[in-house]
Design an enzyme around this catalytic site. Structure first.
Site, PDB file in Angstrom:
ATOM      1  N   HIS A  65     -97.364  -5.314 -49.214  1.00 36.31           N
ATOM      2  CA  HIS A  65     -96.964  -4.703 -47.937  1.00 36.31           C
ATOM      3  C   HIS A  65     -97.457  -5.569 -46.786  1.00 36.31           C
ATOM      4  O   HIS A  65     -98.293  -6.435 -46.966  1.00 36.31           O
ATOM      5  CB  HIS A  65     -97.566  -3.297 -47.817  1.00 36.31           C
ATOM      6  CG  HIS A  65     -96.831  -2.276 -48.624  1.00 36.31           C
ATOM      7  ND1 HIS A  65     -96.107  -1.264 -48.055  1.00 36.31           N
ATOM      8  CD2 HIS A  65     -96.690  -2.136 -49.954  1.00 36.31           C
ATOM      9  CE1 HIS A  65     -95.554  -0.528 -49.006  1.00 36.31           C
ATOM     10  NE2 HIS A  65     -95.900  -1.037 -50.177  1.00 36.31           N
ATOM     11  N   ASP A  90     -90.251   4.784 -48.218  1.00 35.29           N
ATOM     12  CA  ASP A  90     -91.430   3.959 -47.931  1.00 35.29           C
ATOM     13  C   ASP A  90     -92.527   4.793 -47.236  1.00 35.29           C
ATOM     14  O   ASP A  90     -92.224   5.522 -46.292  1.00 35.29           O
ATOM     15  CB  ASP A  90     -90.955   2.815 -47.011  1.00 35.29           C
ATOM     16  CG  ASP A  90     -91.958   1.699 -46.880  1.00 35.29           C
ATOM     17  OD1 ASP A  90     -92.851   1.595 -47.729  1.00 35.29           O
ATOM     18  OD2 ASP A  90     -91.824   0.914 -45.914  1.00 35.29           O
ATOM     19  N   SER A 133     -89.211   4.543 -43.922  1.00 36.69           N
ATOM     20  CA  SER A 133     -90.446   5.301 -43.739  1.00 36.69           C
ATOM     21  C   SER A 133     -90.053   6.739 -43.400  1.00 36.69           C
ATOM     22  O   SER A 133     -88.857   7.008 -43.179  1.00 36.69           O
ATOM     23  CB  SER A 133     -91.253   4.707 -42.583  1.00 36.69           C
ATOM     24  OG  SER A 133     -90.528   4.890 -41.376  1.00 36.69           O
ATOM     25  N   GLY A 190     -95.806  -7.758 -44.828  1.00 37.66           N
ATOM     26  CA  GLY A 190     -95.404  -9.157 -44.986  1.00 37.66           C
ATOM     27  C   GLY A 190     -95.184  -9.907 -43.672  1.00 37.66           C
ATOM     28  O   GLY A 190     -95.301 -11.130 -43.640  1.00 37.66           O
ATOM     29  N   THR A 228     -91.750  -5.474 -39.390  1.00 31.67           N
ATOM     30  CA  THR A 228     -91.919  -5.814 -37.963  1.00 31.67           C
ATOM     31  C   THR A 228     -91.075  -7.020 -37.543  1.00 31.67           C
ATOM     32  O   THR A 228     -90.494  -7.030 -36.457  1.00 31.67           O
ATOM     33  CB  THR A 228     -93.402  -6.096 -37.645  1.00 31.67           C
ATOM     34  OG1 THR A 228     -94.206  -5.084 -38.260  1.00 31.67           O
ATOM     35  CG2 THR A 228     -93.659  -6.101 -36.162  1.00 31.67           C
ATOM     36  N   HIS A 272    -100.376  -4.326 -42.031  1.00 34.33           N
ATOM     37  CA  HIS A 272     -99.092  -3.901 -41.467  1.00 34.33           C
ATOM     38  C   HIS A 272     -98.963  -4.357 -40.008  1.00 34.33           C
ATOM     39  O   HIS A 272     -99.897  -4.208 -39.230  1.00 34.33           O
ATOM     40  CB  HIS A 272     -98.974  -2.371 -41.496  1.00 34.33           C
ATOM     41  CG  HIS A 272     -98.547  -1.836 -42.826  1.00 34.33           C
ATOM     42  ND1 HIS A 272     -99.320  -0.990 -43.571  1.00 34.33           N
ATOM     43  CD2 HIS A 272     -97.418  -2.030 -43.539  1.00 34.33           C
ATOM     44  CE1 HIS A 272     -98.679  -0.681 -44.690  1.00 34.33           C
ATOM     45  NE2 HIS A 272     -97.531  -1.305 -44.703  1.00 34.33           N
TER      46      HIS A 272
END
Ligand code: G3H
Ligand code: ZN
Length: 284
Positions: A210, A80, A48, A212, A235, A181
């Site tokens: 996204h 990302d 990210s 997941g 995460t 997310h």
């Protein structure tokens, strides 16, 4: 070696998905790479904007390219959730294999305009870089959440997705189909597989799931059957790393060698990634 574009196509033909995992440091990369190598499946490393700033753009490109070329292993690098044309351009210029322009907080028109600018720029270079974009809000932040954030989970409309893809020329689409997310303490909704299949059909391009972390196994397998070609997990591996590191520090208060303190964190990441990769690649 095949390009990422070719690996995505191959995944779709095989009815599997490529795992995409984010990193913040070298330990994360080792854990992910060890798992992918053990199973011998392609893998994508995601950064990210925040993760990229911490790891370093050139450092990340250097590490992934070295692994790919010297070890002859299909590992790729994705920028990302990048939020501006300038950030997307900088990642393309640095040598990323794929980029995601995230314009979900913009109006549809503005989102189309900047996404198209990213696609046009990618095509103007001599690099085979994939451009992905997101449509429909699935919340932000790979963290632990009590409940689903307000406004998240509004599903993507197939006709809007079709229009968006036609107007922008993106290579892959991240639709909102039920995931959110982060890890939601109260659980995540199921993936709407009929919607996945419909969006895949009308857009004609590969789809990326996204958010997941915390989804049920059957949501992944059914979603992949319905048309998902890449799955993002962040995460779950952040949490595994965090818990293993805290435990390691607590159990070894006198240890000062980072490579010893951090080894359990590498192994914890590897374990999570291995399980997810087995599921995505239909391996026992
Ligand atoms: O782009 C990153 C992912 O979509 C990660 O989502 O933190 O819910 O696994 P997650
Ligand atoms: Zn995401």
């Amino acid at each position: 070696m095949k390009t990422l574009r070719e690996y995505v196509k191959e995944a779709e033909e095989k009815g599997v998905a490529i795992g995409h995992f984010n990193i913040s440091n070298l330990e994360g990369l080792h854990g992910i790479y060890n798992a992918a190598k053990k199973l011998n499946v392609p893998v994508i490393i995601g950064l990210s904007e925040g993760e990229e700033d911490f790891v370093g753009k050139s450092e990340a490109v250097g590490m992934i390219k070295e692994l790919r070329e010297k070890e002859n292993f299909p590992i790729f690098l994705n920028a990302d959730h990048h939020y501006s044309f300038d950030r997307v351009k900088a990642s393309i210029d640095a040598g990323f294999d794929a980029v995601i322009f995230d314009g979900v907080n913009l109006s549809f028109e503005e989102n189309v305009k900047i996404t198209k600018q990213c696609v046009d720029y990618a095509k103007s270079t001599d690099k085979d870089v994939l451009v992905e974009a997101e449509l429909g809000y699935i919340g932000s932040g790979s963290n632990i959440k009590e409940t689903i954030p307000e406004g998240a989970g509004i599903k993507t409309k197939p006709e809007e997705a079709q229009k968006y893809v036609e107007m922008t020329g993106i290579d892959m689409l991240a639709p909102s189909v039920g995931s959110i997310h982060g890890l939601i303490k109260s659980g995540k909704p199921h993936i709407d597989c009929e919607l996945v299949a419909e969006i895949r059909k009308v857009t004609g391009i590969p789809l990326v799931l996204h958010g997941g972390s915390g989804l049920r196994d059957e949501d992944f397998t059914n979603g992949i059957k319905a048309g998902i070609s890449i799955v993002h997990i962040n995460t779950e591996i952040r949490l595994a790393y965090d818990e293993a590191l805290k435990k390691s520090l607590a159990e070894n208060p006198n240890e000062v060698a980072p490579y010893k303190i951090l080894q359990p964190a590498v192994e914890a990441v590897e374990k999570v990634v291995e399980e997810r990769l087995k599921l995505f690649n239909n391996l026992k």
